[in-house]
Write a protein that holds these residues in place. Sequence first.
Motif, PDB file in Angstrom:
ATOM      1  N   GLY A 177       2.457   9.488   3.318  1.00 38.30           N
ATOM      2  CA  GLY A 177       1.541   9.131   4.392  1.00 38.30           C
ATOM      3  C   GLY A 177       0.152   9.678   4.168  1.00 38.30           C
ATOM      4  N   GLU A 178       0.067  10.920   3.679  1.00 35.69           N
ATOM      5  CA  GLU A 178      -1.237  11.525   3.404  1.00 35.69           C
ATOM      6  C   GLU A 178      -2.011  10.716   2.371  1.00 35.69           C
ATOM      7  OE1 GLU A 178      -0.696  15.538   2.200  1.00 35.69           O
ATOM      8  OE2 GLU A 178       0.267  16.152   4.074  1.00 35.69           O
ATOM      9  N   ILE A 179      -1.335  10.322   1.306  1.00 40.56           N
ATOM     10  CA  ILE A 179      -1.993   9.552   0.244  1.00 40.56           C
ATOM     11  C   ILE A 179      -2.429   8.180   0.764  1.00 40.56           C
ATOM     12  CG2 ILE A 179      -1.631   8.411  -1.993  1.00 40.56           C
ATOM     13  CD1 ILE A 179       0.222  10.759  -2.727  1.00 40.56           C
ATOM     14  N   ALA A 180      -1.587   7.570   1.591  1.00 45.45           N
ATOM     15  CA  ALA A 180      -1.898   6.238   2.129  1.00 45.45           C
ATOM     16  C   ALA A 180      -2.865   6.309   3.303  1.00 45.45           C
ATOM     17  CB  ALA A 180      -0.613   5.540   2.563  1.00 45.45           C
ATOM     18  N   GLU A 229       0.824  -1.200   0.000  1.00 45.62           N
ATOM     19  CA  GLU A 229       0.000   0.000   0.000  1.00 45.62           C
ATOM     20  C   GLU A 229       0.867   1.263   0.000  1.00 45.62           C
ATOM     21  OE1 GLU A 229      -2.269  -0.577   3.506  1.00 45.62           O
ATOM     22  OE2 GLU A 229      -3.854  -1.738   2.512  1.00 45.62           O
ATOM     23  N   LEU A 230       1.916   1.251   0.801  1.00 45.00           N
ATOM     24  CA  LEU A 230       2.801   2.405   0.876  1.00 45.00           C
ATOM     25  C   LEU A 230       3.616   2.573  -0.412  1.00 45.00           C
ATOM     26  CD1 LEU A 230       4.034   2.089   4.571  1.00 45.00           C
ATOM     27  CD2 LEU A 230       2.436   3.769   3.630  1.00 45.00           C
ATOM     28  N   SER A 231       3.967   1.471  -1.044  1.00 43.41           N
ATOM     29  CA  SER A 231       4.678   1.544  -2.327  1.00 43.41           C
ATOM     30  C   SER A 231       3.799   2.205  -3.376  1.00 43.41           C
ATOM     31  CB  SER A 231       5.084   0.142  -2.793  1.00 43.41           C
ATOM     32  OG  SER A 231       6.015  -0.442  -1.918  1.00 43.41           O
ATOM     33  N   ARG A 232       2.517   1.822  -3.394  1.00 42.71           N
ATOM     34  CA  ARG A 232       1.581   2.445  -4.330  1.00 42.71           C
ATOM     35  C   ARG A 232       1.422   3.932  -4.025  1.00 42.71           C
ATOM     36  NH1 ARG A 232      -1.340  -2.330  -3.239  1.00 42.71           N
ATOM     37  NH2 ARG A 232      -2.840  -1.205  -1.942  1.00 42.71           N
TER      38      ARG A 232
END
Length: 227
Positions: free
Chosen positions: A36-39, A13-16
Amino acid sequence: MRSNSIRSIRRAELSRAAFEAVIRYGLRKATLDKVGEIAGVSKGVVLHHFKDKSALLEAVFRRSNTLLSESVVELYRYAETPYERLWAIIVANFSQTIFNPSVCHSWVSLISEVPHNIGCQRVQIANNERIRSNLVHELKHFLPETEAQHAARHLGVLIDGIWVRAGLLPEPVSSSAAISEMEYAVSKMLPYDESSAAKHKEARKKIETVADIALGSKAFKDRSLQA
């Protein structure tokens, strides 16, 4: 086992999210906070899975190369002849799903980091080798072994060159235009009499049509999100 599974899912998820951050903000502004905001997690969670931005950058490289690999595999499912399999490799590298201005511009920033990041170097070398191997496997249907090796190397260089040029030019390079550049190279490297030319053109048309449908489908996008 469950803990490892959850950790793997979180890293994916963080890679994406990191991949998306680079596309949205560019490499320099793609901070751990923005990832972090996006995830939807804190910077601390990002740091828990990736010790620094360098490690996150390697994850972005892996993510982008995974998307390319999955695109090739998906198009292979519909390719029935050596012509169609060759064009599956070519079209996958320039499908509209991944070959668009925002991704191309981001890619230029990313590859500039390769000489300074050993992890990224490993990923890029592996990706280049995979493309070369795939091309050689199909080109051997048209050329002797040694010539197939040379042709695969040159086609690989051309693929990289088109991506870099598309990332540097202010005007977007269309997927179709990029594929046509490859078609010109193929016509000069492979036997290209009237019959062969017709088969190449038919194969390209079929695979491009399949790519528009298959690579743009919700099912494929959902599978790629899970990678």
